[in-house]
Design an enzyme around this catalytic site. Structure first.
Site, PDB file in Angstrom:
ATOM      1  N   ASP A  30      -4.391  68.432  35.907  1.00 48.53           N
ATOM      2  CA  ASP A  30      -3.809  69.766  36.066  1.00 48.53           C
ATOM      3  C   ASP A  30      -4.543  70.740  35.143  1.00 48.53           C
ATOM      4  O   ASP A  30      -4.807  70.430  33.973  1.00 48.53           O
ATOM      5  CB  ASP A  30      -2.312  69.748  35.732  1.00 48.53           C
ATOM      6  CG  ASP A  30      -1.598  70.986  36.259  1.00 48.53           C
ATOM      7  OD1 ASP A  30      -0.754  70.851  37.163  1.00 48.53           O
ATOM      8  OD2 ASP A  30      -1.894  72.094  35.757  1.00 48.53           O
ATOM      9  N   ILE A  31      -4.843  71.907  35.657  1.00 47.24           N
ATOM     10  CA  ILE A  31      -5.606  72.903  34.899  1.00 47.24           C
ATOM     11  C   ILE A  31      -4.779  73.502  33.759  1.00 47.24           C
ATOM     12  O   ILE A  31      -5.327  73.983  32.772  1.00 47.24           O
ATOM     13  CB  ILE A  31      -6.143  73.996  35.867  1.00 47.24           C
ATOM     14  CG1 ILE A  31      -7.363  74.681  35.309  1.00 47.24           C
ATOM     15  CG2 ILE A  31      -5.065  75.002  36.234  1.00 47.24           C
ATOM     16  CD1 ILE A  31      -8.123  75.504  36.336  1.00 47.24           C
ATOM     17  N   GLY A  92      10.469  75.607  42.746  1.00 41.68           N
ATOM     18  CA  GLY A  92       9.414  75.939  41.787  1.00 41.68           C
ATOM     19  C   GLY A  92       8.019  75.596  42.254  1.00 41.68           C
ATOM     20  O   GLY A  92       7.079  75.599  41.454  1.00 41.68           O
ATOM     21  N   GLN A  93       7.867  75.295  43.548  1.00 40.40           N
ATOM     22  CA  GLN A  93       6.524  74.959  44.042  1.00 40.40           C
ATOM     23  C   GLN A  93       5.657  76.213  44.107  1.00 40.40           C
ATOM     24  O   GLN A  93       6.090  77.243  44.644  1.00 40.40           O
ATOM     25  CB  GLN A  93       6.619  74.315  45.435  1.00 40.40           C
ATOM     26  CG  GLN A  93       5.275  73.797  45.945  1.00 40.40           C
ATOM     27  CD  GLN A  93       5.402  73.044  47.282  1.00 40.40           C
ATOM     28  OE1 GLN A  93       6.487  72.961  47.855  1.00 40.40           O
ATOM     29  NE2 GLN A  93       4.289  72.524  47.753  1.00 40.40           N
ATOM     30  N   HIS A  99       1.911  67.661  46.243  1.00 43.11           N
ATOM     31  CA  HIS A  99       1.304  67.008  45.083  1.00 43.11           C
ATOM     32  C   HIS A  99       2.385  66.363  44.224  1.00 43.11           C
ATOM     33  O   HIS A  99       3.472  66.911  44.069  1.00 43.11           O
ATOM     34  CB  HIS A  99       0.475  67.993  44.251  1.00 43.11           C
ATOM     35  CG  HIS A  99       1.191  69.268  43.902  1.00 43.11           C
ATOM     36  ND1 HIS A  99       1.346  70.296  44.802  1.00 43.11           N
ATOM     37  CD2 HIS A  99       1.787  69.690  42.761  1.00 43.11           C
ATOM     38  CE1 HIS A  99       2.002  71.286  44.239  1.00 43.11           C
ATOM     39  NE2 HIS A  99       2.295  70.942  42.995  1.00 43.11           N
ATOM     40  N   HIS A 101       3.055  65.385  40.474  1.00 45.24           N
ATOM     41  CA  HIS A 101       2.627  65.489  39.078  1.00 45.24           C
ATOM     42  C   HIS A 101       2.909  64.159  38.389  1.00 45.24           C
ATOM     43  O   HIS A 101       3.995  63.576  38.557  1.00 45.24           O
ATOM     44  CB  HIS A 101       3.443  66.554  38.329  1.00 45.24           C
ATOM     45  CG  HIS A 101       3.249  67.957  38.805  1.00 45.24           C
ATOM     46  ND1 HIS A 101       2.386  68.832  38.180  1.00 45.24           N
ATOM     47  CD2 HIS A 101       3.819  68.653  39.814  1.00 45.24           C
ATOM     48  CE1 HIS A 101       2.443  70.010  38.795  1.00 45.24           C
ATOM     49  NE2 HIS A 101       3.311  69.935  39.782  1.00 45.24           N
TER      50      HIS A 101
HETATM   51  P1  AMP Z   1       3.619  73.341  41.419  1.00 42.11           P
HETATM   52  O1  AMP Z   1       4.476  74.311  40.681  1.00 42.11           O
HETATM   53  O2  AMP Z   1       4.220  71.977  41.469  1.00 42.11           O
HETATM   54  O3  AMP Z   1       3.211  73.858  42.786  1.00 42.11           O
HETATM   55  O4  AMP Z   1       2.346  73.164  40.516  1.00 42.11           O
HETATM   56  C1  AMP Z   1       1.063  73.521  40.869  1.00 42.11           C
HETATM   57  C2  AMP Z   1       0.195  73.029  39.767  1.00 42.11           C
HETATM   58  O5  AMP Z   1      -1.147  73.169  40.161  1.00 42.11           O
HETATM   59  C3  AMP Z   1       0.366  73.789  38.438  1.00 42.11           C
HETATM   60  O6  AMP Z   1       0.772  72.867  37.436  1.00 42.11           O
HETATM   61  C4  AMP Z   1      -1.043  74.357  38.177  1.00 42.11           C
HETATM   62  O7  AMP Z   1      -1.394  74.315  36.812  1.00 42.11           O
HETATM   63  C5  AMP Z   1      -1.902  73.452  39.014  1.00 42.11           C
HETATM   64  N1  AMP Z   1      -3.155  74.044  39.447  1.00 42.11           N
HETATM   65  C6  AMP Z   1      -3.322  75.225  40.080  1.00 42.11           C
HETATM   66  N2  AMP Z   1      -4.614  75.447  40.342  1.00 42.11           N
HETATM   67  C7  AMP Z   1      -5.294  74.362  39.879  1.00 42.11           C
HETATM   68  C8  AMP Z   1      -6.668  73.989  39.858  1.00 42.11           C
HETATM   69  N3  AMP Z   1      -7.630  74.759  40.385  1.00 42.11           N
HETATM   70  N4  AMP Z   1      -6.997  72.808  39.291  1.00 42.11           N
HETATM   71  C9  AMP Z   1      -6.051  72.006  38.763  1.00 42.11           C
HETATM   72  N5  AMP Z   1      -4.737  72.295  38.768  1.00 42.11           N
HETATM   73  C10 AMP Z   1      -4.361  73.466  39.314  1.00 42.11           C
END
Ligand code: AMP
Ligand code: ZN
Length: 109
Positions: A30-31, A92-93, A99, A101
């Site tokens: 995760d970034i 919260g998506q 995905h 986590h």
């Molecule tokens: P969610 O709230 O479950 O949809 O989380 C989306 C996740 O994607 C967040 O934790 C972001 O930090 C992560 N994210 C968004 N863009 C990227 C990216 N380019 N590379 C890695 N993680 C990302």
């Protein structure tokens, strides 16, 4: 799904720190990690969310969950880990490509 950021990561159009890849799934860090170790496992098939998955996705969902402990251990989370699947705006998506986590190891540095 040309505007999906995770599809672009799968296609190699956006860089990622890869944890694992095979024909069906990709895992990458995760970034914005909220733990010392924090990566996501995603299907290569674009499924918008858990609420959009159907019976045809049963195998890939099972594969992702079975990969979680294996990859967590490889990433140093021998003592255990947390999983999280945010589903829908109300859940919260933020990225609408399913995905899981996987995170743990204490707070991010
Ligand atoms: P969610 O709230 O479950 O949809 O989380 C989306 C996740 O994607 C967040 O934790 C972001 O930090 C992560 N994210 C968004 N863009 C990227 C990216 N380019 N590379 C890695 N993680 C990302
Ligand atoms: Zn996608």
């Amino acid at each position: 799904m040309s505007d999906c950021i995770f599809c672009k990561i799968i296609a190699g159009q956006i860089p990622s720190r890869k944890v694992y890849e095979d024909d069906d799934v990709l895992a990458f860090h995760d970034i914005h990690p909220f733990a010392r170790v924090h990566f996501m496992i995603i299907p290569k098939k674009h499924i918008a969310s858990l609420a959009d998955a159907g019976p045809e996705d049963q195998a890939i969902l099972g594969k992702i969950l079975l990969l979680a402990p294996k990859l967590a251990q490889e990433q140093g989370l021998e003592g255990g880990f947390k999983t999280l699947v945010n589903t829908g705006r109300g859940g919260g998506q933020e990225v609408f490509h399913l995905h899981v986590h996987v995170f743990g190891g204490g707070p991010a540095a």
